[in-house]
Design a protein around this motif. Sequence first.
Motif, short mmCIF file in Angstrom:
data_model
loop_
_atom_site.label_atom_id
_atom_site.label_comp_id
_atom_site.label_asym_id
_atom_site.label_seq_id
_atom_site.Cartn_x
_atom_site.Cartn_y
_atom_site.Cartn_z
N THR A 186 -9.19 3.67 -7.86
CA THR A 186 -8.63 3.00 -8.67
C THR A 186 -7.14 2.54 -8.12
N GLY A 187 -6.76 3.13 -6.85
CA GLY A 187 -5.47 2.83 -6.45
C GLY A 187 -4.47 3.62 -6.93
N ALA A 188 -3.27 3.48 -6.07
CA ALA A 188 -2.02 4.41 -6.58
C ALA A 188 -1.23 3.47 -7.34
N ARG A 189 -0.39 3.79 -8.26
CA ARG A 189 0.57 3.18 -9.10
C ARG A 189 1.87 3.75 -8.91
N PRO A 190 2.83 3.31 -7.50
CA PRO A 190 4.28 4.18 -7.44
C PRO A 190 5.04 3.36 -8.51
N GLU A 191 5.92 4.28 -8.96
CA GLU A 191 7.16 4.03 -9.85
C GLU A 191 8.14 3.40 -9.18
N PRO A 192 8.81 2.45 -9.73
CA PRO A 192 10.17 2.18 -9.19
C PRO A 192 11.07 3.29 -9.12
N ASP A 193 11.95 3.11 -7.94
CA ASP A 193 12.91 4.23 -7.82
C ASP A 193 14.35 3.51 -7.64
N ASP A 194 15.32 4.40 -8.12
CA ASP A 194 16.86 3.95 -7.61
C ASP A 194 17.06 3.53 -6.18
N PRO A 195 17.42 2.56 -6.02
CA PRO A 195 17.56 2.19 -4.53
C PRO A 195 18.78 2.82 -4.05
N PRO A 196 18.73 3.29 -2.83
CA PRO A 196 19.77 3.82 -2.08
C PRO A 196 20.64 2.72 -1.27
N LEU A 197 21.76 2.91 -0.92
CA LEU A 197 22.48 2.09 0.14
C LEU A 197 22.16 2.28 1.60
N HIS A 257 0.82 -1.12 0.00
CA HIS A 257 0.15 0.05 -0.14
C HIS A 257 0.90 1.14 -0.03
N ALA A 258 0.36 2.48 -0.58
CA ALA A 258 1.21 3.52 -0.54
C ALA A 258 0.20 4.41 0.24
N ARG A 259 1.19 5.59 0.83
CA ARG A 259 0.32 6.66 1.70
C ARG A 259 0.56 7.74 0.83
N SER A 260 -0.37 8.82 1.03
CA SER A 260 -0.36 10.26 0.59
C SER A 260 1.11 10.89 1.02
N TYR A 261 1.40 12.08 0.44
CA TYR A 261 2.71 12.69 1.05
C TYR A 261 2.41 13.19 2.29
N ASP A 262 1.29 13.34 2.79
CA ASP A 262 1.08 13.84 4.26
C ASP A 262 0.83 12.75 5.26
N GLY A 263 0.57 11.70 4.50
CA GLY A 263 0.69 10.25 5.52
C GLY A 263 -0.80 10.15 6.05
N ARG A 264 -1.99 10.81 5.77
CA ARG A 264 -3.30 10.66 6.10
C ARG A 264 -4.01 9.49 5.20
N LEU A 265 -3.75 9.33 4.07
CA LEU A 265 -4.56 8.43 3.24
C LEU A 265 -3.54 7.39 2.93
N ARG A 266 -4.31 6.09 2.79
CA ARG A 266 -3.67 4.88 2.48
C ARG A 266 -4.39 4.41 1.18
N PHE A 267 -3.67 4.07 -0.05
CA PHE A 267 -4.01 3.71 -1.22
C PHE A 267 -3.51 2.15 -1.51
N ARG A 268 -4.36 1.42 -2.01
CA ARG A 268 -3.90 0.14 -2.51
C ARG A 268 -3.09 0.47 -3.90
N THR A 269 -2.17 -0.54 -4.10
CA THR A 269 -1.42 -0.63 -5.16
C THR A 269 -1.53 -1.88 -5.94
N PRO A 270 -1.05 -2.07 -7.29
CA PRO A 270 -1.06 -3.46 -7.89
C PRO A 270 -0.11 -4.25 -7.38
N LEU A 271 1.03 -3.68 -6.60
CA LEU A 271 2.19 -4.19 -6.29
C LEU A 271 2.12 -5.36 -4.99
#
Length: 147
Positions: free
Chosen positions: A108-119, A61-75
Amino acid sequence: MPDDGTGQSNQDWRDARKEAAANHARELERRRQAESAQARAMIAEFVAEASRRGIAPVPLHARSYDGRLRFRTPLQGWYLRRNESVAVGTDGEFYVLSVPRRLTSLVTGARPEPDDPPLILGKGARDGESIDLVDALRIALGDQPRR
């Protein structure tokens, strides 16, 4: 920076500073890409090990930037932080699970994009809020972090 009256010394100095700044930016980007490649290798090993151990992925699940809302994702995948802000998907990608607050995402849910992973997850955060990626992956596997 004495000026000979033609402005050459000042211009030469500005050109040299501009070139130094460009070189610095290129070096920082090269390091970031190298770290990301190292992190991607760790993540690939993690996904293989989690599968080998039978550690089931969970719906992410993803959260809104303010952390108040939680969205399902296809992930599907594994959370790497207790606050569920970052995860590794079953596709071997790294996800930051913060998304814009959109009305359509509620339906419809959120669709986060992959990001470059940090160490280091949370690098630059307050003390106690950052963790090495290798330790976060170990914890997700149920192992103890490095000492």
